[in-house]
Design a protein around this motif. Sequence first.
Motif, PDB file in Angstrom:
ATOM      1  N   ASN A  43       0.614  -1.250  -0.077  1.00  0.00           N
ATOM      2  CA  ASN A  43      -0.038   0.038  -0.023  1.00  0.00           C
ATOM      3  C   ASN A  43       0.809   1.338   0.051  1.00  0.00           C
ATOM      4  O   ASN A  43       1.852   1.324   0.981  1.00  0.00           O
ATOM      5  CB  ASN A  43      -1.036  -0.156   1.231  1.00  0.00           C
ATOM      6  CG  ASN A  43      -1.664   1.363   1.313  1.00  0.00           C
ATOM      7  OD1 ASN A  43      -1.263   2.253   0.884  1.00  0.00           O
ATOM      8  ND2 ASN A  43      -3.161   0.887   1.488  1.00  0.00           N
ATOM      9  N   ARG A  86       3.407  -1.276   3.855  1.00  0.00           N
ATOM     10  CA  ARG A  86       2.908  -0.039   3.358  1.00  0.00           C
ATOM     11  C   ARG A  86       3.982   0.992   3.360  1.00  0.00           C
ATOM     12  O   ARG A  86       5.106   0.859   4.231  1.00  0.00           O
ATOM     13  CB  ARG A  86       1.863   0.378   4.364  1.00  0.00           C
ATOM     14  CG  ARG A  86       2.378   0.517   5.888  1.00  0.00           C
ATOM     15  CD  ARG A  86       1.197   0.750   6.779  1.00  0.00           C
ATOM     16  NE  ARG A  86       1.594   0.670   8.527  1.00  0.00           N
ATOM     17  CZ  ARG A  86       2.195  -0.324   8.993  1.00  0.00           C
ATOM     18  NH1 ARG A  86       1.825  -1.389   8.413  1.00  0.00           N
ATOM     19  NH2 ARG A  86       2.524  -0.041  10.304  1.00  0.00           N
ATOM     20  N   THR A  88       4.476   5.081   3.351  1.00  0.00           N
ATOM     21  CA  THR A  88       3.858   6.166   3.785  1.00  0.00           C
ATOM     22  C   THR A  88       4.708   7.597   3.836  1.00  0.00           C
ATOM     23  O   THR A  88       5.891   7.282   4.104  1.00  0.00           O
ATOM     24  CB  THR A  88       2.925   6.251   4.940  1.00  0.00           C
ATOM     25  OG1 THR A  88       3.640   5.916   6.037  1.00  0.00           O
ATOM     26  CG2 THR A  88       1.759   5.310   4.917  1.00  0.00           C
TER      27      THR A  88
END
Length: 178
Positions: A43, A86, A88
């Motif tokens: 992600n 993930r 970010t």
Amino acid sequence: MRMKRLSVTLTALCCLCFLIAGCASFTFNLKGTAIPDELHTLNVGFFENNATLVVPTLSQQFTEALKDRVRSTTRISLVSGEGSARMTGNITDYRIAPISVQATNNTTAPIAGASQLSITVHVKFVCDSCKDKTINFDQSFTKTMNYTGDIANQEQTLILAINKQLIDDIFNAAFNKW
């Protein structure tokens, strides 16, 4: 002579065995990256621009370029929800600064002979499903490019070049730690 050749051959075979055993937990793709077997999905969050000087399209350009790099050079599937890992972060700095000054005349202030565009991105990469937690990182990446003349005519070209350099560094930090 025979013993020396046999010794060299056995040493080479032993080294090869250790190399194969050491790399067994990684999958190598055609581009030379090393990705843990348990990392299947990623992600990539939207990288918001929190810099003092904001270019409206920078966040979208950077986020999409990062996703494109993962799509085009790995076997990892990008997901919008929960994934094996993930990535970010945010854009923390966008700066234009003079790097050399040209003298004019006695009645006019000096002007910038060359300037530098600098972009800093903070990235947090966490692979929850990976056994080796040293793959995780939380760090900032900065790249700069020098230019002369007016920024307006060159800004998008400079941004694309800096984004590519930043993404190379981020990609290497996440997927080329072997």
